[in-house]
Design a protein around this motif. Structure first.
Motif, PDB file in Angstrom:
ATOM      1  N   ILE A 186     -41.619 -33.848 -90.568  1.00 23.54           N
ATOM      2  CA  ILE A 186     -41.604 -33.782 -89.105  1.00 23.54           C
ATOM      3  C   ILE A 186     -41.260 -32.361 -88.624  1.00 23.54           C
ATOM      4  O   ILE A 186     -42.035 -31.752 -87.883  1.00 23.54           O
ATOM      5  CB  ILE A 186     -40.567 -34.776 -88.497  1.00 23.54           C
ATOM      6  N   ALA A 187     -40.109 -31.869 -89.064  1.00 23.04           N
ATOM      7  CA  ALA A 187     -39.608 -30.613 -88.487  1.00 23.04           C
ATOM      8  C   ALA A 187     -40.527 -29.430 -88.796  1.00 23.04           C
ATOM      9  O   ALA A 187     -40.939 -28.703 -87.879  1.00 23.04           O
ATOM     10  CB  ALA A 187     -38.185 -30.342 -88.975  1.00 23.04           C
ATOM     11  N   ILE A 188     -40.872 -29.245 -90.074  1.00 19.12           N
ATOM     12  CA  ILE A 188     -41.708 -28.076 -90.427  1.00 19.12           C
ATOM     13  C   ILE A 188     -43.079 -28.148 -89.745  1.00 19.12           C
ATOM     14  O   ILE A 188     -43.497 -27.188 -89.097  1.00 19.12           O
ATOM     15  CB  ILE A 188     -41.843 -27.923 -91.958  1.00 19.12           C
ATOM     16  N   PRO A 189     -43.808 -29.284 -89.879  1.00 16.78           N
ATOM     17  CA  PRO A 189     -45.102 -29.341 -89.178  1.00 16.78           C
ATOM     18  C   PRO A 189     -44.969 -29.109 -87.672  1.00 16.78           C
ATOM     19  O   PRO A 189     -45.828 -28.480 -87.060  1.00 16.78           O
ATOM     20  CB  PRO A 189     -45.609 -30.759 -89.458  1.00 16.78           C
ATOM     21  N   PHE A 190     -43.866 -29.607 -87.100  1.00 17.64           N
ATOM     22  CA  PHE A 190     -43.673 -29.422 -85.657  1.00 17.64           C
ATOM     23  C   PHE A 190     -43.501 -27.933 -85.321  1.00 17.64           C
ATOM     24  O   PHE A 190     -44.140 -27.416 -84.402  1.00 17.64           O
ATOM     25  CB  PHE A 190     -42.456 -30.219 -85.176  1.00 17.64           C
ATOM     26  N   ILE A 191     -42.666 -27.265 -86.105  1.00 18.05           N
ATOM     27  CA  ILE A 191     -42.429 -25.830 -85.851  1.00 18.05           C
ATOM     28  C   ILE A 191     -43.728 -25.036 -86.084  1.00 18.05           C
ATOM     29  O   ILE A 191     -44.125 -24.208 -85.259  1.00 18.05           O
ATOM     30  CB  ILE A 191     -41.296 -25.297 -86.759  1.00 18.05           C
ATOM     31  N   VAL A 192     -44.386 -25.344 -87.205  1.00 17.76           N
ATOM     32  CA  VAL A 192     -45.642 -24.633 -87.513  1.00 17.76           C
ATOM     33  C   VAL A 192     -46.670 -24.908 -86.410  1.00 17.76           C
ATOM     34  O   VAL A 192     -47.346 -23.992 -85.930  1.00 17.76           O
ATOM     35  CB  VAL A 192     -46.187 -25.072 -88.900  1.00 17.76           C
ATOM     36  N   GLY A 193     -46.754 -26.179 -86.010  1.00 19.39           N
ATOM     37  CA  GLY A 193     -47.701 -26.552 -84.954  1.00 19.39           C
ATOM     38  C   GLY A 193     -47.424 -25.806 -83.662  1.00 19.39           C
ATOM     39  O   GLY A 193     -48.353 -25.327 -82.994  1.00 19.39           O
ATOM     40  N   THR A 194     -46.148 -25.717 -83.306  1.00 24.19           N
ATOM     41  CA  THR A 194     -45.797 -24.999 -82.074  1.00 24.19           C
ATOM     42  C   THR A 194     -46.185 -23.525 -82.189  1.00 24.19           C
ATOM     43  O   THR A 194     -46.737 -22.941 -81.246  1.00 24.19           O
ATOM     44  CB  THR A 194     -44.283 -25.139 -81.797  1.00 24.19           C
ATOM     45  N   VAL A 237     -48.274 -29.901 -77.719  1.00 23.54           N
ATOM     46  CA  VAL A 237     -46.903 -29.463 -77.404  1.00 23.54           C
ATOM     47  C   VAL A 237     -46.553 -29.888 -75.967  1.00 23.54           C
ATOM     48  O   VAL A 237     -45.466 -30.415 -75.711  1.00 23.54           O
ATOM     49  CB  VAL A 237     -46.756 -27.931 -77.596  1.00 23.54           C
ATOM     50  N   ILE A 238     -47.492 -29.678 -75.049  1.00 24.23           N
ATOM     51  CA  ILE A 238     -47.262 -30.095 -73.650  1.00 24.23           C
ATOM     52  C   ILE A 238     -46.983 -31.605 -73.606  1.00 24.23           C
ATOM     53  O   ILE A 238     -46.051 -32.074 -72.966  1.00 24.23           O
ATOM     54  CB  ILE A 238     -48.505 -29.764 -72.777  1.00 24.23           C
ATOM     55  N   PHE A 239     -47.802 -32.328 -74.324  1.00 27.73           N
ATOM     56  CA  PHE A 239     -47.686 -33.782 -74.418  1.00 27.73           C
ATOM     57  C   PHE A 239     -46.298 -34.173 -74.936  1.00 27.73           C
ATOM     58  O   PHE A 239     -45.621 -35.042 -74.389  1.00 27.73           O
ATOM     59  CB  PHE A 239     -48.807 -34.249 -75.351  1.00 27.73           C
ATOM     60  N   PHE A 240     -45.856 -33.470 -75.995  1.00 29.57           N
ATOM     61  CA  PHE A 240     -44.547 -33.755 -76.581  1.00 29.57           C
ATOM     62  C   PHE A 240     -43.435 -33.534 -75.542  1.00 29.57           C
ATOM     63  O   PHE A 240     -42.547 -34.370 -75.386  1.00 29.57           O
ATOM     64  CB  PHE A 240     -44.298 -32.859 -77.798  1.00 29.57           C
ATOM     65  N   VAL A 241     -43.506 -32.420 -74.846  1.00 31.08           N
ATOM     66  CA  VAL A 241     -42.462 -32.085 -73.870  1.00 31.08           C
ATOM     67  C   VAL A 241     -42.400 -33.167 -72.783  1.00 31.08           C
ATOM     68  O   VAL A 241     -41.324 -33.652 -72.428  1.00 31.08           O
ATOM     69  CB  VAL A 241     -42.717 -30.685 -73.250  1.00 31.08           C
ATOM     70  N   ILE A 242     -43.582 -33.566 -72.290  1.00 24.09           N
ATOM     71  CA  ILE A 242     -43.619 -34.581 -71.230  1.00 24.09           C
ATOM     72  C   ILE A 242     -42.994 -35.895 -71.714  1.00 24.09           C
ATOM     73  O   ILE A 242     -42.136 -36.470 -71.062  1.00 24.09           O
ATOM     74  CB  ILE A 242     -45.075 -34.812 -70.751  1.00 24.09           C
ATOM     75  N   VAL A 243     -43.438 -36.348 -72.898  1.00 31.13           N
ATOM     76  CA  VAL A 243     -42.927 -37.626 -73.421  1.00 31.13           C
ATOM     77  C   VAL A 243     -41.421 -37.525 -73.679  1.00 31.13           C
ATOM     78  O   VAL A 243     -40.656 -38.442 -73.352  1.00 31.13           O
ATOM     79  CB  VAL A 243     -43.677 -38.026 -74.716  1.00 31.13           C
ATOM     80  N   ALA A 244     -40.991 -36.395 -74.235  1.00 31.17           N
ATOM     81  CA  ALA A 244     -39.572 -36.231 -74.557  1.00 31.17           C
ATOM     82  C   ALA A 244     -38.731 -36.262 -73.281  1.00 31.17           C
ATOM     83  O   ALA A 244     -37.716 -36.971 -73.215  1.00 31.17           O
ATOM     84  CB  ALA A 244     -39.356 -34.919 -75.313  1.00 31.17           C
ATOM     85  N   VAL A 245     -39.157 -35.532 -72.254  1.00 30.85           N
ATOM     86  CA  VAL A 245     -38.379 -35.468 -71.008  1.00 30.85           C
ATOM     87  C   VAL A 245     -38.302 -36.854 -70.364  1.00 30.85           C
ATOM     88  O   VAL A 245     -37.222 -37.325 -70.006  1.00 30.85           O
ATOM     89  CB  VAL A 245     -39.004 -34.441 -70.030  1.00 30.85           C
TER      90      VAL A 245
END
Lengths: 499, 297
Positions: B24-32, B273-281
């Motif tokens: 999760i963490a590495i792919p997320f950071i790399v993806g960002t 990433v935008i999608f992630f931020v929206i869902v997280a908030v």
């Protein structure tokens, strides 16, 4: 002591998890060149022939001693995503397949595809040089990036027995020959007469190329099952978005390369052929057959449950429809429903109401309306980032595959395909492939300029617009034809960013 | 036992931590990081990571893409409708099952079963239901009763939204029902007795006793349905495949790659990433609001 054991246990756990994950993380290509014979990795985009492809690779290994590792995508699965994954893996394929000009920019920009015109190997060069210019995978005509996997063609399929049952045994073959060369007006008059015959069991004689033919006085045999003229797959955008519009595009572009390198002025020249396309589509979609009764244009016609690909095959194979616009790739599907129909099927050209002024390629209206599109759907390409040994082995594989005896054994007999260099020595049994070869021999073939149009333009943009806005409408007007044409032209220019 | 857990705490959580870190963490950071580049799936457009750096270019491209904005709005509407519908149906199921004595197990199993079906299979099954059962059998002019608005559900942007809601309610309500049932079971019966003695009717008991004490379950169910609705993909692909402007955001991200040649993974990644931020908030906001409503007794 306890602390030491704890630390050891932690390190062991870390090691185990890292070892488990190491397979997922390694993505550097294997550039080892120390071995004389590396494993040759191959990517096959046709999941339908996965078993036959593996057998071919095994035979190559047995003959040459070069180990092979083929990867085939799942049947019907999109090949691009798995291919990208394979390219990022530890063992990227040395041979992969490409669908033509639409996919070339990606692999060219990434430096993954080898320009075969630069290869010196004499045997391999001979194959590259034998590819006709119109079949070259090249944006400029100088480079050559692939060896054609096969050729495919499409048109309206028609069952010869159906024509016999409609017009009598003595006239069936004559009608078929007339349909191959007749004009659009003759063709539509023929279709209207068939519709009358279906509805009333009586119709005026049809006139094709000036010759008159009468229907059987009573419906017999397969004619009794007919409920419409065309098996139309309204839910499949690609049938009218890619294939039917491609016929119209042949009025301006002879091949995909010319479409790829087009100017805005040339795209504007498509306006009138696209009006002809819209009229042709209007006619076909308003004379469609159904699984139980004739179809009406409207929301039903785009229902996946009733007018998808499988259902259109079913309609044709069950003799509910006289014509089916499909290619030779559909042979096995038809054969599964009704092998007799598959074996009796041949192609007649898809016809559109062209006029002389619409055509810019030097061909005549008669030429286009008596030809069928035949093109290369897939190419074998060599990974330019594979090691030198792997590249050489890849060439050795292709040279081996294109030996005449192997062309017959694998491409024709095993994959049931038509080789790009088919000649009289090739023995093809599949009736639709034979029909394509006949058109090729007479040079009555059209290109596939839609492969050179902007990506997703034909099916996902134009096809989608037609499906969502027009196929659901009962009647189309002149302004609808104009709107379809303008939309197609404007979207092309917008997507290509040309003015 | 507590001593055992304290002693081996780090060792026991290490595999999960490592898996989370690598998967999760590495792919997320790399993806960002990739969302700031012209990543094409197998290579960087400029030749290297640094040369393909485009700053916020992909984010600007994402927000100026009409299809992306439409899919954001469409997904939000779908999420709103689905969250309300799934919660109401799941709560209704759980209250019903909580009040019957016989055959509870069978009903629970039946309601839960649709959840066992994969998203794609479910989409194709419901495509058939909407295109044949709804359109031709139940609601056609010759059908059970004529209701034009329930025909051709997959051929209209608004109708397809409700088709998706119907399908996902059918799929998820049983699962959410189980969470509500466990919540209901943890409410002591004497509270109801006390309320009844005080003269509270069924409706009042529900709002004054059941609902406040069920809030922990509501928090979980709302969070799950919210997150699941935002990231719905398979059912969207199978049911409409985005036709008639029905792309939800996950499908839009997927198609961004196919819509461009060479494939524009950079922009697709920026959309993700935008999608992630929206869902997280939204999810964090929802959890904090519903947590505050939870009561202790």
């Amino acid at each position: 002591m306890q602390k030491k054991i704890k630390l050891k246990a932690m390190f062991t756990a870390v090691f185990v998890v890292c070892a488990m994950l190491s397979g997922c993380l390694g993505n550097k290509p294997d550039t080892s060149q120390s071995q004389a014979k590396e494993t040759l990795y191959l990517f096959n985009s046709k999941g339908e022939n996965a078993q036959q492809f593996k057998k071919m690779c095994d035979d190559f290994t047995a003959e040459t001693g070069i180990p092979t590792s083929p990867f085939s995508v799942g049947s019907g699965q999109d090949a691009l995503e798995p291919l990208r994954t394979q390219m990022n893996s530890k063992n990227p394929p040395a041979i992969f397949s490409m669908q033509g000009l639409k996919e070339l920019p990606e692999w060219k920009e990434g430096g993954r595809v080898l320009d075969l015109s630069t290869v010196q190997d004499a045997e391999f060069k001979a194959i590259v040089d034998s590819i006709p210019d119109s079949m070259k995978l090249s944006a400029d005509g100088k480079e050559s990036y692939g060896i054609p996997f096969n050729v495919e063609g499409y048109g309206y399929m028609v069952d010869k027995q159906m024509l016999n049952d409609l017009f009598g045994e003595e006239n069936g073959q004559k009608i078929l020959d007339e349909l191959k060369t007749c004009s659009y007006d003759d063709f539509t008059a023929f279709c209207l007469a068939v519709t009358d015959y279906i509805n009333t069991s009586a119709a005026q004689p049809v006139i094709l190329n000036g010759n008159s033919y009468s229907f059987n006085t009573q419906k017999t045999g397969l004619a009794q099952k007919l409920n419409g003229v065309f098996a139309f797959a309204g839910a499949e955008k690609w049938t009218y978005g890619d294939h039917l519009i491609n016929v119209a595009m042949n009025a301006v572009f002879p091949d995909s390369r010319s479409a790829e390198n087009t100017t805005a002025a040339q795209v504007d020249e498509l306006k009138t052929p696209f009006v002809a396309y819209a009229k042709g589509l209007d006619f076909v979609s308003s004379h469609a057959a159904g699984l139980k009764a004739a179809a009406k244009r409207g929301s039903d016609l785009i229902s996946q449950a009733n007018f998808g690909y499988d259902q259109s095959i079913q309609m044709y194979a069950d003799s509910n429809a006289l014509f089916l616009q499909q290619g030779n790739w559909a042979y096995s599907n038809i054969s599964k429903v009704n092998d007799e129909v598959a074996r009796r099927s041949v192609f007649i050209p898809v016809k559109l109401p062209f006029t002389k002024d619409m055509i810019k390629t030097g061909k005549s209206v008669e030429d286009i309306n008596s030809s069928i599109p035949v093109y290369v759907p897939n190419y074998y390409t060599i990974n330019a980032k594979a090691s030198e040994t792997a590249q050489k082995q890849a060439m050795q594989f292709l040279v081996w595959l294109y030996k005449p005896e192997n062309v017959q054994k694998y491409i024709v007999d095993s994959f049931e395909s038509i080789p790009f260099n088919a000649d009289e020595s090739i023995n093809i049994k599949n009736s639709l492939s034979v029909s394509i070869l006949e058109y090729m021999e007479k040079d009555k073939i059209l290109g596939a300029p839609y492969h050179g149009a902007p990506n997703i333009w034909s099916s996902e943009v134009v096809g989608k617009e037609i499906m969502e806005k027009y196929l659901v409408k009962e009647n189309w007007s002149e302004s609808d034809y104009e709107a379809i044409s303008s939309f197609a032209v404007d979207q092309w220019k917008q997507m290509k960013n040309i003015k | 036992m507590e001593k055992y857990y304290r002693k081996w705490f780090w060792l026991l959580i290490m595999p999960s931590m490592l898996l989370f870190f690598f998967v999760i963490a590495i792919p997320f950071i790399v993806g960002t990081l990739y969302s700031f580049t012209s990543w094409r799936g197998t290579y960087f457009a400029g030749g290297s990571f640094l040369n393909s750096f485009v700053g916020f270019g992909n984010y600007i491209k994402a927000f100026s893409d009409e299809r992306f904005i439409h899919s954001l709005v469409y997904t939000s509407l779908y999420t709103l409708a689905a969250v309300v519908a799934i919660n109401l149906v799941a709560l209704a199921f759980s209250l019903m099952l909580n009040n019957i004595k016989k055959g509870v197990g069978i009903y629970r199993t039946i309601f839960f079963l649709p959840n066992m079906l994969g998203g794609l299979a479910m989409g194709f099954v419901w495509q058939f239901i909407f295109q044949v059962v709804y359109t031709e059998i139940l609601f056609s002019p010759d059908g059970l009763f004529h209701a034009e608005f329930l025909r051709y559900m997959t051929q209209n942007t608004t109708k397809a939204l409700f088709a998706l809601v119907i399908m996902t309610v059918w799929q998820s309500a049983g699962y959410m029902m189980l969470i509500y049932i466990s919540g209901l079971n943890s409410i002591p019966g004497d509270l109801y007795e006390a309320a009844q003695i005080d003269g509270a009717g069924p409706v009042r008991r529900f709002f004054k006793v059941t609902l406040p004490l069920l809030m922990p379950s509501v928090t979980i169910v709302l969070f799950l349905t919210l997150a699941n609705s935002f990231k719905l993909l398979d059912q969207n692909v199978a049911l409409t495949n985005g036709n008639f402007n029905t792309r939800l955001i996950a499908l839009q991200i997927l198609r961004t790659v196919q819509d461009n040649t060479p494939p524009d993974y950079g922009t697709a990644q920026a959309q993700a990433v935008i999608f992630f931020v929206i869902v997280a908030v939204i999810s964090l906001f929802q959890v904090s609001v519903t947590r505050r409503k939870e009561v202790e007794y």
